[in-house]
Design an enzyme around this catalytic site. Structure first.
Site, PDB file in Angstrom:
ATOM      1  N   SER A   1       0.680  -1.363   0.033  1.00 57.97           N
ATOM      2  CA  SER A   1      -0.028  -0.053   0.059  1.00 57.97           C
ATOM      3  C   SER A   1       0.734   1.329  -0.200  1.00 57.97           C
ATOM      4  CB  SER A   1      -0.994   0.063   1.256  1.00 57.97           C
ATOM      5  OG  SER A   1      -1.551  -1.109   1.344  1.00 57.97           O
TER       6      SER A   1
ATOM      7  N   ASP B   1      -6.504   1.593  -9.884  1.00 62.81           N
ATOM      8  CA  ASP B   1      -5.278   2.173 -10.085  1.00 62.81           C
ATOM      9  C   ASP B   1      -5.050   2.448 -11.444  1.00 62.81           C
ATOM     10  OD1 ASP B   1      -5.736  -0.583 -10.617  1.00 62.81           O
ATOM     11  OD2 ASP B   1      -3.638  -1.136 -10.167  1.00 62.81           O
TER      12      ASP B   1
ATOM     13  N   THR C   1       2.538  -5.521 -10.577  1.00 65.47           N
ATOM     14  CA  THR C   1       2.154  -7.013 -10.526  1.00 65.47           C
ATOM     15  C   THR C   1       1.932  -7.496 -11.894  1.00 65.47           C
ATOM     16  OG1 THR C   1       1.829  -6.934  -8.097  1.00 65.47           O
ATOM     17  CG2 THR C   1       1.117  -8.690  -9.323  1.00 65.47           C
TER      18      THR C   1
END
Length: 259
Positions: free
Chosen positions: A29, A112, A136
């Protein structure tokens, strides 16, 4: 007015627009504190909960905040933020945006991804934009000069590709990226590294070149945890901005909350 009173007035005015920006990703985070449009501080946490965020509240006079997550919503954390902030935005598909969204399934659009598109449009308004987020997953977002988000693509990120080759085969080792990558590997380890890294570079450059056939003045932003690793490997000119998603979230917050 005393010196102390003058200082307190100055401090209050300076930090009148202190924003808390939270981007909760798959593996970590990111938290940032913005004073208006300027980032004052940023943090990265592997573990993120009420105890962690309460420490930031003790340090900064936070007044407004936005929380974006790509994982399951933490109701306890959201309740804490709603209670302790004067204005709070939980980013979902219902939140008004400074760009228009033409995605057919906005409810499934990663927050995001959306924030990165908003951030690029904020930094380069009136331009055709491609935003590449190398994390990722590697995501590609297209925003046209009118401020319309047209859509994007998703592919596995670099670490995800390395892990997949190891986990879904019996003999291939788990490797990591190196600074120097050959064009052609000379052993199994370098073959995997070259295949993954060069494959991603060709993928990114390929998207850029194909999109520039339709949008000749296309500007490209590169963000995400591996953005600087790929920045010098791409042959196309780009803007590398690791804080692009945070910038976009701050812009969304400011757009929704008037002082």
């Amino acid at each position: 007015m005393s010196v102390i009173s003058s200082f307190l007035c100055f401090f209050a005015e300076k930090f009148r627009h202190v924003n808390l920006i939270i981007e909760q990703g798959n593996t970590s985070s990111k938290v940032a504190v913005y004073n208006g449009k300027r980032m004052e501080a940023s943090f990265v946490f592997k573990k993120f909960d009420v105890e962690v965020i309460s420490g930031i509240f003790k340090k900064y006079p936070l007044t407004k905040g936005i929380f974006s997550t790509v994982i399951d919503k933490d109701d306890e954390l959201v309740a804490y933020l709603e209670t302790n902030l004067r204005n709070f935005v939980f980013l979902d598909e219902t939140v008004p945006l400074p760009i228009t969204v033409q995605y057919k399934t906005p409810k499934t659009l990663g927050r995001d991804r959306l924030a990165a598109a908003v951030g690029a449009n904020y930094l380069q308004p009136g331009k055709d934009l491609l935003v590449i987020d190398a994390g990722t997953a590697i995501t590609y977002e297209l925003v046209d000069a009118s401020g319309a988000y047209l859509g994007g693509n998703i592919s596995p990120g670099m670490t995800t590709r390395f892990k997949a080759l190891n986990q879904f085969t019996k003999k291939l080792p788990l490797v990591v990226e190196q600074e120097e990558i050959p064009l052609v590997g000379t052993d199994t380890e370098t073959a995997i590294q070259a295949g993954v890294v060069n494959g991603i570079v060709c993928e990114m450059d390929g998207y850029i070149e194909k999109l520039r056939l339709k949008y000749p003045n296309l500007l490209v932003f590169l963000t995400g945890g591996h953005s600087f690793y790929f920045e010098r490997r791409l042959k196309n000119s780009i803007f590398a901005d690791i804080n692009l998603v945070l910038t976009g979230l701050n812009r969304i917050l400011e757009y929704n909350v008037e002082d």
